[in-house]
Write a protein that holds these residues in place. Sequence first.
Motif, PDB file in Angstrom:
ATOM      1  N   ASP A   1      -9.619   6.648   2.667  1.00 61.35           N
ATOM      2  CA  ASP A   1      -9.478   5.188   2.582  1.00 61.35           C
ATOM      3  C   ASP A   1     -10.760   4.511   2.109  1.00 61.35           C
ATOM      4  O   ASP A   1     -10.929   3.302   2.260  1.00 61.35           O
TER       5      ASP A   1
ATOM      6  N   LEU B   1      -8.888  -4.877   0.440  1.00 58.40           N
ATOM      7  CA  LEU B   1      -8.037  -5.763   1.227  1.00 58.40           C
ATOM      8  C   LEU B   1      -8.723  -7.102   1.491  1.00 58.40           C
ATOM      9  O   LEU B   1      -8.093  -8.159   1.384  1.00 58.40           O
TER      10      LEU B   1
ATOM     11  N   VAL C   1      -4.206  -0.657   8.081  1.00 52.68           N
ATOM     12  CA  VAL C   1      -4.117  -1.976   7.467  1.00 52.68           C
ATOM     13  C   VAL C   1      -3.591  -2.976   8.491  1.00 52.68           C
ATOM     14  O   VAL C   1      -3.109  -4.038   8.117  1.00 52.68           O
TER      15      VAL C   1
ATOM     16  N   LEU D   1      -3.048   0.474  -3.805  1.00 52.17           N
ATOM     17  CA  LEU D   1      -2.811  -0.861  -3.262  1.00 52.17           C
ATOM     18  C   LEU D   1      -2.368  -1.718  -4.431  1.00 52.17           C
ATOM     19  O   LEU D   1      -3.114  -1.902  -5.393  1.00 52.17           O
TER      20      LEU D   1
ATOM     21  N   ALA E   1       2.429  -0.818   4.556  1.00 48.86           N
ATOM     22  CA  ALA E   1       1.981   0.514   4.141  1.00 48.86           C
ATOM     23  C   ALA E   1       3.196   1.436   4.154  1.00 48.86           C
ATOM     24  O   ALA E   1       3.896   1.526   5.162  1.00 48.86           O
TER      25      ALA E   1
ATOM     26  N   LEU F   1     -10.860   0.909   0.638  1.00 42.98           N
ATOM     27  CA  LEU F   1      -9.615   0.182   0.911  1.00 42.98           C
ATOM     28  C   LEU F   1      -9.883  -1.124   1.654  1.00 42.98           C
ATOM     29  O   LEU F   1      -9.365  -2.171   1.276  1.00 42.98           O
ATOM     30  N   ARG F   2     -10.693  -1.080   2.687  1.00 44.32           N
ATOM     31  CA  ARG F   2     -10.983  -2.299   3.455  1.00 44.32           C
ATOM     32  C   ARG F   2     -11.610  -3.367   2.558  1.00 44.32           C
ATOM     33  O   ARG F   2     -11.223  -4.543   2.617  1.00 44.32           O
TER      34      ARG F   2
ATOM     35  N   TRP G   1      -3.889  -6.694   8.194  1.00 40.90           N
ATOM     36  CA  TRP G   1      -3.159  -7.284   7.067  1.00 40.90           C
ATOM     37  C   TRP G   1      -1.678  -6.910   7.075  1.00 40.90           C
ATOM     38  O   TRP G   1      -0.974  -7.172   6.116  1.00 40.90           O
TER      39      TRP G   1
ATOM     40  N   LEU H   1       0.868  -1.171   0.000  1.00 41.34           N
ATOM     41  CA  LEU H   1       0.000   0.000   0.000  1.00 41.34           C
ATOM     42  C   LEU H   1       0.903   1.218   0.000  1.00 41.34           C
ATOM     43  O   LEU H   1       1.660   1.441   0.955  1.00 41.34           O
TER      44      LEU H   1
END
Length: 119
Positions: free
Chosen positions: A105, A112, A57, A90, A66, A108-109, A60, A46
């Motif tokens: 963000d 991921l 993050v 990402l 990141a 983003l989740r 993860w 990231l």
Amino acid sequence: MSGLDIHYDLGEGHPLLGRRMPDLDLATPGGAVRVFTLLHDADAVLLNLGEPWGFDVSPWADRVPAIDAKHDGDWELPALGRVAAPAAVLIRPDGYVAWVGDGTDTGLRDALITWFGPR
């Protein structure tokens, strides 16, 4: 034949989404590095290319580091040419962009979870 113009349909958004990340020269807190060097361990990355701020993050973190980074210069993509520099990306372990951030963000989740599983 190189295949660098392959585009995976990952939805609407920035033209970089679903395309191979350019191998840019980056300035990071740890020093100068090229994007593809960050992928040598077969992990995703990231990249926060905008103002330094925290992406969460942590679930993860063992698989998706990141990194705050800066790049001076144009972004050139095969078959597209110049594109606007995103605030964050990402990058999957294969070098393709799974998510592009606009300074937030948002999404983003979900990206991921899609690419690296729920945590």
